[in-house]
Design an enzyme around this catalytic site. Structure first.
Site, mmCIF file in Angstrom:
data_model
loop_
_atom_site.group_PDB
_atom_site.id
_atom_site.type_symbol
_atom_site.label_atom_id
_atom_site.label_comp_id
_atom_site.label_asym_id
_atom_site.label_seq_id
_atom_site.Cartn_x
_atom_site.Cartn_y
_atom_site.Cartn_z
ATOM 1 N N LYS A 90 1.091 -1.053 0.433
ATOM 2 C CA LYS A 90 -0.365 0.097 -0.140
ATOM 3 C C LYS A 90 0.969 1.228 0.020
ATOM 4 O O LYS A 90 1.893 0.710 0.738
ATOM 5 C CB LYS A 90 -0.575 -0.082 1.394
ATOM 6 C CG LYS A 90 -1.610 1.121 1.120
ATOM 7 C CD LYS A 90 -2.600 1.279 2.104
ATOM 8 C CE LYS A 90 -4.059 2.107 2.633
ATOM 9 N NZ LYS A 90 -4.585 2.140 3.785
ATOM 10 N N SER A 126 -9.556 2.490 3.055
ATOM 11 C CA SER A 126 -8.734 2.202 2.058
ATOM 12 C C SER A 126 -7.946 2.368 0.903
ATOM 13 O O SER A 126 -7.430 2.498 0.362
ATOM 14 C CB SER A 126 -8.261 3.799 2.605
ATOM 15 O OG SER A 126 -7.003 2.727 3.875
ATOM 16 N N SER A 167 -10.401 -0.263 7.132
ATOM 17 C CA SER A 167 -9.873 -0.759 6.149
ATOM 18 C C SER A 167 -8.851 -1.328 5.077
ATOM 19 O O SER A 167 -8.287 -1.054 3.802
ATOM 20 C CB SER A 167 -8.245 0.541 6.044
ATOM 21 O OG SER A 167 -9.079 2.124 5.497
#
Lengths: 469, 480
Positions: free
Chosen positions: A60, A135, A159
């Site tokens: 990420k 996210s 997330s």
């Protein structure tokens, strides 16, 4: 074609496939999903040694990497290259895993749809008109798209789990303090925890084994031994008590979602688990508490992005205040600004007691609720999300509706517990997720239950229409 | 004007003398090239996290124990949020609701001998900011983050002082204490020890007046002058019918004035909240015990012991306890020369202090060690040399010529105490100066000292002065 797993990758490698080249080609084929912000062909890859030797994956884009820029999905850090590696970046590199890029995400991990990225939204491989969740939307989509076997993520209010649910893959969020936060760009420090998204609970276990452990560079990292997660996989769920929290199956959860998740839980029951009904009465308070605490911490954590030392700097600033306000006005997107403003407000003199302090008290009540429940059960279960993935643009005009959809995930972060979302079937062709919540530092039992379910079902291996074949 | 009373409280910033910073491994040494002692944590790179420095926590706790305060078994780091370029995180890590040290008292002694007891509100741990450099670049400011993250304790007093003299005496007492404890180098020029003063005036029996805070004063003299100026200014303003506005002021040493820096309306809302990156600071009972055990005898206790047990005059006791190195030196001299406290005090405060001052060196680097000085003093005590000769021996020792005994022997400085030898020498002197002897006997008493002087000269100062006096008087008076 089959879904990529660690086992399938190792088999392919043994059969002569160049995993790295294959992954880069897959990434090109899936480029339309916009799941990656940076795609890199790493130079001089070491494929010998290590538990994850030669396995391609993505981070990420909030884990600091010296080799690739770290943008946090923000214009503010669009060109930022970290001079150091995050602890988990070091650990995964040492395991031999090969990072091929950085996954798209909601800006500074603030969002539940990946529509808040300065690099554009990520599309859901199951239906490109829909969001992948957020996210860690890029991480979930890139795994669901069959580009890599796993991706790192971070989970502050869901997330990792929510995008895993929306994309039909497995997402694991460890206990707060289990994985180092050093080098993970902070959103809300008391809630942030690095996690992993992969096809299966077994693969999550292998990757977490590498990521987990004490780090003296993170004062909130916990110094206690890490379980042998792989050993937990085949322990079986016979006699395991799973509490079905009424509040996780509340009126806000779509009927079809309730039915689908119940059906998945009956598979665990059939494997020997005992399902019991429980209550978490303060859980409905988790949304207001979360949306006070997280923005409060964010307002302070994001103060360092001032245009002075790194990151976006407004041109032709007229003095210091102008440099600050314009750099930040230009560098941050709408949702980030909204949370900074909210957080600044709730910490302000005269409001602190009514908002921040109150929210911390609620947080304690929620943690107490979980502790009470865990006196009687080993795991707590419910749907990860109230509904399947929603359409792009559907909730962007209504932030409160977007926030409210986090109802089933944020309480876990407030209590600091480990949790996992596992694929639980489909509703109208879109994946549904079952969330399992464990006791603090009892990641093992989550892996046991996840693996038991995935040994009886193949939802987690189903390929999305947008997956690379 | 005489019925006005000033009310003063001080916030003293004490930089802790640790090797590394409060939350990073970077060095805290002063004077390095700008930004060469700023780590990734200090420049607040994304993803970096603070890790507390245990030594800084220990030093803060030690201060608390030394002032008799409550040292918290659990205290909390909090973020003080504000934007400024020398505050790279956009917040300073400090302590707010639960500081490590609460309460305590400091005894301060004024120049006139008066003593005051100053109550402390608290002392909290925090990180220092960096420095903005406004004059080094054209149309731009420079930022030096070497100091950013340096640990300090902010020692907050109650508003219990009433004059600049009291404030300075208190500041000096804290200064002496933190250096005594070895937790701060006390260097005011380098900013290791600096002070904010809160000043208001009122008439006793009426509520406190509005206070002004004078920021960042870094010398004892400037604190005195700034407070004096501020008291005057406030009284004058009130008597002219003006209202004092709560504000922060700066002291301009060149003009000897304070001027407005920012008013209360401009004051920032710091939005303090507990730092989520840092668990509470916990000090276990065993650590408390270790800290108590490591606490040295404190200056006030030593001073009292010097006066009560050793019988030293308060002046000597004060001088000896000004700093711990001097006091420890004195202790070492006394250890080698028991029972001679006054003699040891005279020499440490006198000859040694003068020599150190002359050579501009610290007592810890003294060219004469405590045991060697004691060996010299022992020769005065046993009558081998006189106090006057001892000064010459001291000078030779200072010049590196050897031990006291070696110098005494080499230079033949042993005192002449043989009555027969002295009597013989005196007879020679009297024979040499018949005129002076006659005048003395005729009633000119001051010539006695002249004859003593001649006797000492004849023996190069080695004759025992008491014996010379006695035998000379015998001779002159007997045959008158």
């Amino acid at each position: 074609m089959i879904a990529l797993t660690l086992a399938s990758q190792r088999a392919a490698c043994a059969a002569g496939t160049d995993l790295l080249n294959d992954a880069l080609q897959r990434a090109e084929a899936a480029a339309g999903l916009n799941a990656l912000i940076t795609l890199d062909k790493p130079a001089g890859v070491a494929t010998t040694g290590g538990d994850l030797a030669g396995i391609p994956f993505v981070h990420k884009d909030l884990f600091c990497t010296t080799g690739q820029r770290t943008t946090c999905g923000s214009k503010m850090l669009a060109n930022f290259v970290s001079p150091y590696d995050a602890t988990i970046v070091e650990r995964l590199a040492a395991s031999g895993a090969v990072s091929i890029g950085k996954a798209n995400m909601d800006e500074f991990a603030m969002g539940s749809s990946n529509e808040n990225s300065a690099f554009g939204p990520v599309l859901n491989p199951w239906d490109t008109a829909r969001v992948p969740g957020g996210s860690s939307g890029g991480s979930a989509a890139i795994v669901a798209a069959n580009v890599v076997a796993f991706a790192t993520g971070s989970d502050t209010g869901g997330s990792v789990r929510q995008p895993a649910a929306f994309c039909g893959v497995t997402g694991f969020k460890p206990t707060y303090g289990r994985v180092s936060r050093f080098g993970m760009v902070a959103y809300a420090s008391s809630l942030d925890q690095a996690g992993v998204i992969a096809r299966s609970a077994a693969d999550c276990a292998e990757v977490l084994q590498v990521m987990a452990g004490h780090d003296p560079r993170d004062a909130t990292s916990v110094d206690r031994p890490v379980d042998d997660y792989r050993a937990a996989l085949d322990r079986g769920v016979r006699g395991l008590r799973i509490g079905l929290a009424r509040e996780l199956f509340s009126a806000g959860v779509r009927d079809a979602m309730q039915a689908t998740v119940h059906a998945a839980l009956r598979e665990l029951e059939a494997a020997g688990a005992v399902l019991v009904d429980i209550d978490l009465p303060t859980l409905p308070l988790s949304i207001p508490a979360y949306y006070v605490i997280a923005p409060a911490e964010a307002s302070s954590n994001l103060a360092r992005y001032d245009g002075v030392r790194y990151g976006h700097r407004a041109a032709d600033a007229k003095g210091l205040r102008d440099l600050y306000s314009r750099s930040r006005a230009e560098g941050f997107g709408t949702e980030v600004k909204r949370r900074i403003l909210t957080g600044t407000y709730v910490l302000s003199s005269g409001y602190y007691d009514a908002y921040y302090l109150r929210a911390q008290q609620v947080r304690r009540l929620i943690a107490n609720d979980f502790a009470r429940a865990f006196a009687d059960v080993d795991l707590i279960a419910g749907p990860t999300t109230p509904d399947v993935a929603f359409k792009l643009g559907e909730k962007t005009a209504d932030p409160l509706a977007m926030y409210a959809a986090d109802i089933n995930t944020v309480a876990v972060n407030l209590a600091g517990l480990p949790a996992m979302s596992v694929p639980a079937g489909f509703i109208d062709g879109l994946p549904a997720g079952l969330q399992l919540i464990g006791k603090a530092f009892d990641e093992s039992t989550l892996f046991t239950a996840g693996h038991a379910l995935q040994s009886r079902t193949d939802w987690h291996l189903a390929l999305a229409p947008g997956a690379v074949r | 004007m005489s019925d006005w009373q000033a009310v003063i409280g001080l916030e003293i910033h004490v930089q802790l003398s640790t090797q590394s910073k409060l939350f990073s491994g970077a060095s805290t040494a002063y004077g390095a090239e700008p930004n060469t002692q700023a780590s990734f944590v200090d420049v607040a790179l994304p993803g970096t996290l603070p890790v507390p420095n245990v030594d800084a926590i220990r030093k803060a706790a030690m201060f608390g124990l030394a002032v008799g305060a409550d040292v918290a078994a659990e205290s909390i780091f909090a973020r003080k949020n504000y934007f400024y370029p020398d505050s790279p995180k956009g917040y300073q890590i400090s302590q707010y609701e639960r500081p490590i040290v609460a309460g305590g008292t400091v005894l301060a002694r004024l120049d006139d001998g008066r003593e005051i007891t100053v109550q402390l509100t608290r002392a909290h741990l925090e990180e220092d900011a960096g420095k903005s450099v406004h004059d080094a670049f054209h149309a731009a400011s420079g930022i030096d983050l070497n100091r950013a993250g340096t640990p300090l304790i902010e020692v907050v007093s109650e508003p219990v002082m009433h004059s600049s003299a009291e404030a300075v005496a208190y500041m000096k007492a804290v200064h002496r204490l933190v250096r005594w404890l070895g937790i701060c180098d006390g260097n005011l020029q380098e900013g290791s020890f600096r002070c904010d003063a809160n000043v208001s005036v009122h008439k006793p029996g009426t509520p406190f007046g509005t206070r002004c805070e004078i920021k960042n004063v870094n010398s004892f003299r400037f604190v005195e002058k700034a407070i004096d100026y501020e008291i005057e200014r406030q009284i004058r303003a009130i008597e002219n019918g003006e209202t004092i506005v709560q504000e922060t002021r700066l002291y301009d040493a060149a003009a000897n004035k304070t001027r407005t820096m920012r008013s209360k309306e401009d004051a920032e809302d710091y939005r303090y909240f507990p730092d989520p990156d840092l668990p509470p600071i916990r000090i276990a009972p065993a650590e408390f015990e270790a800290l108590r055990a490591a606490l040295p005898e404190l200056p006030d206790a030593r001073r009292a012991r010097y006066i009560d047990a050793l019988g030293l005059p308060p002046y000597d006791a004060d001088k000896l306890t000004e700093d711990r190195a001097t006091s420890d030196y004195f202790e070492a001299v006394l250890g080698a020369l028991p029972g001679q406290a006054k003699l040891a005090a005279n020499w440490v405060n006198g000859e040694l202090a003068a020599a150190l001052n002359e050579s501009q060196i610290e007592i810890t680097a003294s060219r004469i060690g405590a045991v060697d000085l004691a060996a010299l003093l022992a020769r005065i005590v046993d009558g081998t040399i006189s106090g006057k000769i001892a000064k010459d021996v001291f000078a030779a020792m200072w010049a590196g010529e050897g031990s006291a005994d070696a110098i005494i022997d080499a230079k033949g400085l042993r005192q002449i105490s043989d009555t027969g030898a002295i009597a013989q020498m005196l007879d020679d002197v009297l024979a040499q100066f018949p005129e002076q002897v006659a005048k003395y006997r005729g009633g000119d008493a001051k010539l006695f000292q002249f004859l003593v002087g001649q006797a000492m000269k004849a023996t190069k100062g080695k004759a025992n002065p008491a014996q010379v006096n006695e035998l000379l008087r015998e001779r002159l008076d007997a045959s008158r």
